[in-house]
Design an enzyme around this catalytic site. Structure first.
Site, PDB file in Angstrom:
ATOM      1  N   GLU A 418      67.072  28.006  35.198  1.00  0.00           N
ATOM      2  CA  GLU A 418      66.079  27.186  34.505  1.00  0.00           C
ATOM      3  C   GLU A 418      66.128  25.731  34.951  1.00  0.00           C
ATOM      4  OE1 GLU A 418      67.893  29.520  33.197  1.00  0.00           O
ATOM      5  OE2 GLU A 418      66.473  30.894  32.255  1.00  0.00           O
ATOM      6  N   HIS A 485      67.214  35.328  21.085  1.00  0.00           N
ATOM      7  CA  HIS A 485      65.864  35.674  21.531  1.00  0.00           C
ATOM      8  C   HIS A 485      64.858  35.408  20.412  1.00  0.00           C
ATOM      9  CE1 HIS A 485      68.280  37.939  24.455  1.00  0.00           C
ATOM     10  NE2 HIS A 485      67.226  37.967  25.219  1.00  0.00           N
TER      11      HIS A 485
END
Ligand code: TPP
Length: 679
Positions: A418, A485
């Site tokens: 990322e 998540h």
């Protein structure tokens, strides 16, 4: 005696190189005097390492990006920056490169193709990937060059940036200045491999170790490497051996360095050795050298005089806030029918506004895909990046089909990194290319957090360059996905000046706000609730249109109670209104959180006098606290009850449905409304 190979360089060229090498040394010597006199506060010395910055910059074309660090004065001088302006910069004066907002070398200059570092060092490396990607996509014969110290090679950013450059075949020159020490940490405590350049093989790239104190070796090597990178569209790692002849910064001393190292390396001084070579070969004599020194002394003295002239910054609070964001006037929010061809389109004139044809409702996920498609048509260079977003279509299939339509250059699968990809996005932006980065889950943004909150967000305020990047964030709970998540992390970003934070709750808004986000030159965090992707549908105009950032949507008007909310909270509030018709609700969907629509909130508060702030994020430090505080401060006189918040429990998001149900704010919505109504 250091050996120099002139390799066909003319006398004039050798002298020109000497001038470039000498200037930063003389500036540094002056800085040390000024420090001793207490006329400047801090200095990171690169004495002994000048050949690397100077040689590297001379090897690059002036329109190629360089990402320097704190010991690379030579980059700035070779690129021809005004010394007076540099002194103003170092003194924190308004005439410097960052209007007094940044220190030392933490600034960039578009004009000079120099990208300013942030203190964290490693993030510079991936920005070079982005600049190189721009050159590659445009098929331009240009490379980018970036620096790291030996200490910086231990950062994850080093690994990520080299890996991305290798996997994507980018023409980036990575230079390690191995000067023996981090702050005080010797290389023996920094890494275990024998030579840092050996890491090149692990990334699948070429590399070489060279004497970083020999200006001709550095120049010749990097010229050759640059040709290689451009010809082969490949990165290259160069380890330059050198030594830090002074402390990390002047105040910190050098007591941890064994004295014999200074003696050994003094003999390898890059300036003295080059001078001896020029004298030995008769290219220059003492007199010629003295004359250059005199010329530079005068130049430096004049610049110091102007640069150190006492000047107080006339602080303008409005300007300080104004410069946090790149100025931007949104185009009209219009809907136009889609065009059939994949070609750039201009905004229609107001007279050309067409009424969108009526069509069946589409799902939230499809609206976002339509938004991405329209953005790709509108901005012909826009690049989409993310894990598994190309052939696979992304974890949530948001980008399904986009690679087939727009090609693998513009819809790019990324390695799992990322931080480097957000840095790459910033590099693209330096070259004027918009990009989107999809987080596979909003939770994973933590691995790119530094680039977002420190690099993208602060860039415009620091040196006037915007970071034209949209980060898409599939967010939220309600699907039994557990603590990593499911998080709502918008408040991490609403607290960061320089970012815009957008959070739609309807398909129509999702598409229009996404297109507005791409138009906006500032970094936008775009939250998409993944539980909404396939659970809600709505009518969405075809073609290109935008919904302005910063404007709330009045979902319904009522007179009993205002619910100020966003995201999934809007759906909960709407459901509540349907199932509890006895309470007349006034629901405001903020749609964007930074900036947010205080006016719409005030109108609603005045209508009802009772306010519930509702969000899925956890209570403490959630954005609701900001809204509640603002209402308390500005709308007190219209309130009939305290502003109340309904938020999720202050715990991580649990996995089991029974736990998650109780965790979520919705579980307490009825009781909170009942309490508020009874007040
Ligand atoms: C992420 C981060 N951690 C720690 C620091 C503090 N720091 C500043 S410079 C430095 C040493 C850097 O060493 P190196 O990369 O070898 O470069 P050098 O200063 O020797 O040129 C450290 C630890 C920092 N700036 N950023």
């Amino acid at each position: 005696m250091m050996h120099f190979d002139r390799k066909g360089l003319t006398d004039a060229e050798l002298i020109a190189i000497y001038r470039q090498l000498l200037l930063p040394r003389m500036i540094e010597e002056k800085m040390l005097i000024l420090l001793r006199q207490g006329r400047i506060s801090k200095w990171f010395s690169g004495i002994g390492q000048e050949a690397i910055s100077v040689g590297a910059t001379l090897a690059m074309r002036s329109d190629e990006w360089i990402m320097p660090l704190h010991r690379n004065l030579g980059v700035f001088t070779v690129r021809g920056m005004s010394l007076e302006k540099l002194f103003l910069q170092w003194q924190g004066r308004s005439g410097g490169f960052s209007k007094g907002r940044e220190r030392s070398f933490h600034f960039g200059s578009m004009e000079h193709h120099v990208c300013g570092m942030i203190s964290h060092l490693g993030p510079q490396l991936a920005v070079a990937d982005g600049a190189a990607l721009a050159c590659k996509l445009r098929n331009q014969p240009r490379a980018s060059l970036t620096f790291t110290g030996d200490g910086g090679t231990s950062e994850g950013d080093f690994h990520e940036a080299l890996n991305v450059a290798a996997v994507w075949d980018l023409p980036v020159i990575f230079i390690i200045e191995n000067n023996g020490y981090g702050l005080s940490t010797p290389v023996s405590e920094q890494y275990r491999c024998e030579r840092l350049v050996d890491r090149a093989r692990g990334y699948g790239m070429e590399g070489v170790r060279i004497d970083g104190n020999n200006i001709l070796t550095v120049l010749d090597t990097i010229r050759g490497v640059r040709d290689y990178c451009i010809r082969n569209k490949k990165p290259y790692l160069i380890e330059c051996t050198t030594f830090r002849m002074r402390g990390h910064e002047e105040a910190s001393g050098t007591h941890y360095v064994p004295p014999h190292l200074f003696e050994e390396w003094a003999k390898k001084d890059p300036v003295a050795n080059y001078e001896q070579f020029l004298l030995r070969t008769g290219v220059m004599d003492d007199e010629a050298m003295a004359s250059i020194r005199d010329e530079f002394s005068a130049y430096i003295d004049t610049s110091v005089k102007a640069g150190l002239a006492p000047e107080k910054i006339a602080v303008n609070q409005k300007a300080e806030l104004h410069d946090v964001y790149a100025p931007f006037t949104p185009a009209r929010a219009v809907a136009t029918p889609s065009e059939s061809q994949d070609r750039p389109r201009r905004f229609p004139k107001p007279s050309a506004i067409a009424v969108a044809p009526v069509r069946d409702p589409i799902r939230f996920v499809d609206a976002i895909r339509e938004g991405l498609t329209e953005a790709m048509l509108q901005h012909p260079e826009l690049v989409l990046m993310g894990q598994d977003i190309a052939g696979y279509g992304g974890a949530f299939k948001v980008t399904d089909g986009l690679m087939d339509r727009f090609g693998a250059d513009r819809v790019r699968n990324t390695p799992l990194c990322e931080s480097a990809i957000i840095g790459t996005a910033l590099g693209l932006s330096l070259e004027g290319i918009k990009s989107m980065v999809e987080m596979q889950f909003a939770d994973f943004v933590t691995s790119g957090f530094n680039q977002i909150v420190n690099n993208l967000a602060k860039l415009h305020y620091r040196w006037g360059q915007s970071a034209d990047v949209v980060v898409r964030m599939p967010t939220g709970a309600g699907v039994g996905a557990g603590p990593f998540h499911s998080q709502s992390n918008e408040a991490w970003f609403t607290h960061t000046p320089g970012l815009k934070v957008v959070y739609p709750s309807t398909p129509e808004d999702a598409k229009g706000l996404l297109l507005a986000s791409f138009e906006d030159p500032n970094p936008v965090m775009f939250f998409e609730h993944k539980a909404l992707y396939r659970s809600i549908s709505g009518t969405v105009p075809e073609g290109y249109y935008t919904v302005p950032i910063g404007q709330a949507r009045q979902v319904c008007t009522g007179h009993d109670l205002s619910i100020i909310t966003y995201g999934l909270g809007v759906i909960w509030a709407e459901e509540y209104a349907k199932t509890h018709p006895s309470v007349s609700l006034d629901i405001v969907d903020l749609r964007t959180l930074l900036p947010w629509d205080t006016e719409a909130v005030e109108v609603s508060v005045r209508r009802t006098g009772r306010v519930l702030v509702l969000h899925e994020d956890t209570l403490t430090g959630g954005f609701g606290g900001e809204i509640a505080a603002w209402i308390g401060e500005h709308c007190f006189r219209w309130l009939d009850a305290p502003v109340m918040r309904c938020a999720s429990l202050d715990s991580p998001v649990p996995f089991a449905h029974e736990l998650e149900d109780v965790f979520l704010a919705k579980h307490r919505l009825h009781s909170t409304i009942t309490t508020l109504m009874a007040f």
